[in-house]
Design an enzyme around this catalytic site. Sequence first.
Site, mmCIF file in Angstrom:
data_model
loop_
_atom_site.group_PDB
_atom_site.id
_atom_site.type_symbol
_atom_site.label_atom_id
_atom_site.label_comp_id
_atom_site.label_asym_id
_atom_site.label_seq_id
_atom_site.Cartn_x
_atom_site.Cartn_y
_atom_site.Cartn_z
ATOM 1 N N LYS A 7 -1.302 -0.876 -4.239
ATOM 2 C CA LYS A 7 -2.514 -0.279 -4.049
ATOM 3 C C LYS A 7 -1.968 1.139 -3.614
ATOM 4 C CE LYS A 7 -4.992 -0.064 0.625
ATOM 5 N NZ LYS A 7 -5.485 -0.954 1.687
ATOM 6 N N GLU A 41 -11.157 0.533 -3.035
ATOM 7 C CA GLU A 41 -11.540 0.428 -1.752
ATOM 8 C C GLU A 41 -12.088 1.435 -0.772
ATOM 9 O OE1 GLU A 41 -8.049 -1.331 -0.053
ATOM 10 O OE2 GLU A 41 -8.633 -1.154 2.156
ATOM 11 N N SER A 90 0.848 -1.162 0.010
ATOM 12 C CA SER A 90 0.049 -0.006 -0.039
ATOM 13 C C SER A 90 0.846 1.036 0.014
ATOM 14 C CB SER A 90 -0.839 -0.086 1.229
ATOM 15 O OG SER A 90 -1.410 1.109 1.460
ATOM 16 N N ASP A 95 -7.526 3.165 -2.672
ATOM 17 C CA ASP A 95 -8.203 3.139 -1.369
ATOM 18 C C ASP A 95 -8.180 4.635 -0.960
ATOM 19 O OD1 ASP A 95 -8.996 2.743 1.129
ATOM 20 O OD2 ASP A 95 -7.328 1.719 1.978
ATOM 21 N N ASP A 149 -13.687 -1.582 3.446
ATOM 22 C CA ASP A 149 -12.949 -1.940 4.718
ATOM 23 C C ASP A 149 -13.618 -1.371 5.777
ATOM 24 O OD1 ASP A 149 -10.887 -1.499 6.418
ATOM 25 O OD2 ASP A 149 -9.552 -0.553 5.037
ATOM 26 N N GLY A 152 -4.082 -4.334 6.372
ATOM 27 C CA GLY A 152 -3.174 -4.230 7.239
ATOM 28 C C GLY A 152 -3.056 -2.847 8.132
ATOM 29 N N LYS A 206 -9.837 -7.281 8.108
ATOM 30 C CA LYS A 206 -8.716 -6.775 9.186
ATOM 31 C C LYS A 206 -9.163 -7.436 10.463
ATOM 32 C CE LYS A 206 -7.294 -2.536 7.044
ATOM 33 N NZ LYS A 206 -7.665 -1.120 7.059
ATOM 34 N N LYS A 247 -2.989 5.039 -2.355
ATOM 35 C CA LYS A 247 -3.950 5.738 -1.684
ATOM 36 C C LYS A 247 -4.420 6.981 -2.340
ATOM 37 C CE LYS A 247 -4.257 3.665 2.498
ATOM 38 N NZ LYS A 247 -5.249 3.234 3.016
HETATM 39 O O1 SMG Z 1 -0.326 -2.402 7.119
HETATM 40 O O2 SMG Z 1 0.542 -2.083 5.047
HETATM 41 C C1 SMG Z 1 -0.248 -1.705 6.053
HETATM 42 C C2 SMG Z 1 -1.067 -0.499 5.672
HETATM 43 C C3 SMG Z 1 -2.280 -0.935 4.672
HETATM 44 O O3 SMG Z 1 -3.039 0.799 3.474
HETATM 45 C C4 SMG Z 1 -3.116 0.168 4.492
HETATM 46 N N1 SMG Z 1 -4.046 0.411 5.448
HETATM 47 O O4 SMG Z 1 -7.312 1.693 5.030
HETATM 48 O O5 SMG Z 1 -6.286 -0.088 4.304
HETATM 49 C C5 SMG Z 1 -6.165 0.774 5.010
HETATM 50 C C6 SMG Z 1 -4.970 1.541 5.741
HETATM 51 C C7 SMG Z 1 -5.344 1.642 6.997
HETATM 52 C C8 SMG Z 1 -4.148 2.170 7.758
HETATM 53 S S1 SMG Z 1 -4.062 4.039 7.523
HETATM 54 C C9 SMG Z 1 -2.870 4.509 8.937
HETATM 55 MG MG MG Z 2 -8.465 0.440 3.543
#
Ligand code: SMG
Ligand code: MG
Length: 389
Positions: free
Chosen positions: A180, A232, A154, A207, A257, A309, A281, A182
């Site tokens: 992925k 996402e 991500s 996402d 999510d 994650g 999760k 953001k």
């Molecule tokens: O653990 O590699 C990881 C992060 C994956 O993008 C990730 N998590 O919304 O899926 C999500 C985000 C939540 C954490 S944002 C601080």
């Molecule tokens: Mg997410």
Amino acid sequence: MQHTSTTPDQAARVVIKHKIHVDRIELRLVRLPLKEPFETSFGQIASRLIFLVSAEAEGLRGWGEVVAAEEPRYSYETVGTAFHVIRDFLGPALMAQPVASLSDLAQRFAPFRGHNMAKAGLELAYMDLLARMTGQSLSARLGGTRPHIPVGVSLGIQPQPAQLLERVDRYLALGYRRIKLKIKPGWDLDIVAAVRQRHPDILLSVDANSAYTLDDKEHLKRLDDFNLLMIEQPLEHDDLLDHAQLQRELATPLCLDESITNLRQAKKALEIGSCRMINIKVGRVGGYLQALAIHDLCYAKGIPVWCGGMLESGIGRAHNIALASLPGFTLPGDISASSRYFARDVIVPEVDVAPDGTVNVPGGLGLGFAVDRDYIEQCSERVEAMNRK
Ligand code: SMG
Ligand code: MG
């Protein structure tokens, strides 16, 4: 694809012969600096305050992690609220009597509304302890079937597109099987177009962490041009209905999510067509019992799931690896190498990603990694132990 039966040893993972009377719980906050800041639509973090929970019984110790952040942005829970809820409510409920099963534990936690991440942290420690007591790996205990799991990475919002493109190249070269990105308004179509142009064939997803509303529908529909694996959580964190409307008008699968906080929400989302994939999760849904139930529901319906994650330390990461070894986790998870976030992790060996973009599922007892107690001690900001009365 429809599956009529669920996982092979579904019964084995629920029926527990050992009653465990936990006699000590330790709550520990460990500060781990991130190698570089991680930015999402709701802000940036430079370090992770990792909340480790351990539970002891019969001379053994199990480890869990509460995935809440310091600020209530991804979810209303924080490290602080979880500390309070575990210390004052969940911990005493766990230690009050021997625990007979995961559902026994869930029933004891049920009177306390919400606080899924706090519940999961304690339940994870209990599961690791149980697996160690029964002489199993966590993966085997849960009904995992794969020795290796495919993983993705991500990538946070960057100051400039060039920095994102460099990171995409870097993680692809390391073998990661899915990228992925953001996204948020102002950091979406152009960067997705740039990455897609450079890498026409990779598995690519985005996402938004709830950065849009249904008013942005026409804008979001333009993401259909980029052959994305999924979009996402584009809309509000607790929404199902608007996502269903959006999904009806999009060719790209939506993945939920934040909105999927338990099995009931997952059922509703699938029933009304809010998504075609689910990010599981364990922290967000309150622990393994719910995570397994969502997995089983989706597996039976042929809905792909994958393991999300929360920038976990090695302990949370090891739990994610075990979960992702279940047969329904067919898409690469947000499970990166320890070194993607941290200069040094709290487990030995650290989590590694093989050049083919997979992570090994360890076969050792419990988590299957040793916990580096000296390093944890060095990085601890707060430690509190609770003993059975
Ligand atoms: O653990 O590699 C990881 C992060 C994956 O993008 C990730 N998590 O919304 O899926 C999500 C985000 C939540 C954490 S944002 C601080
Ligand atoms: Mg997410």
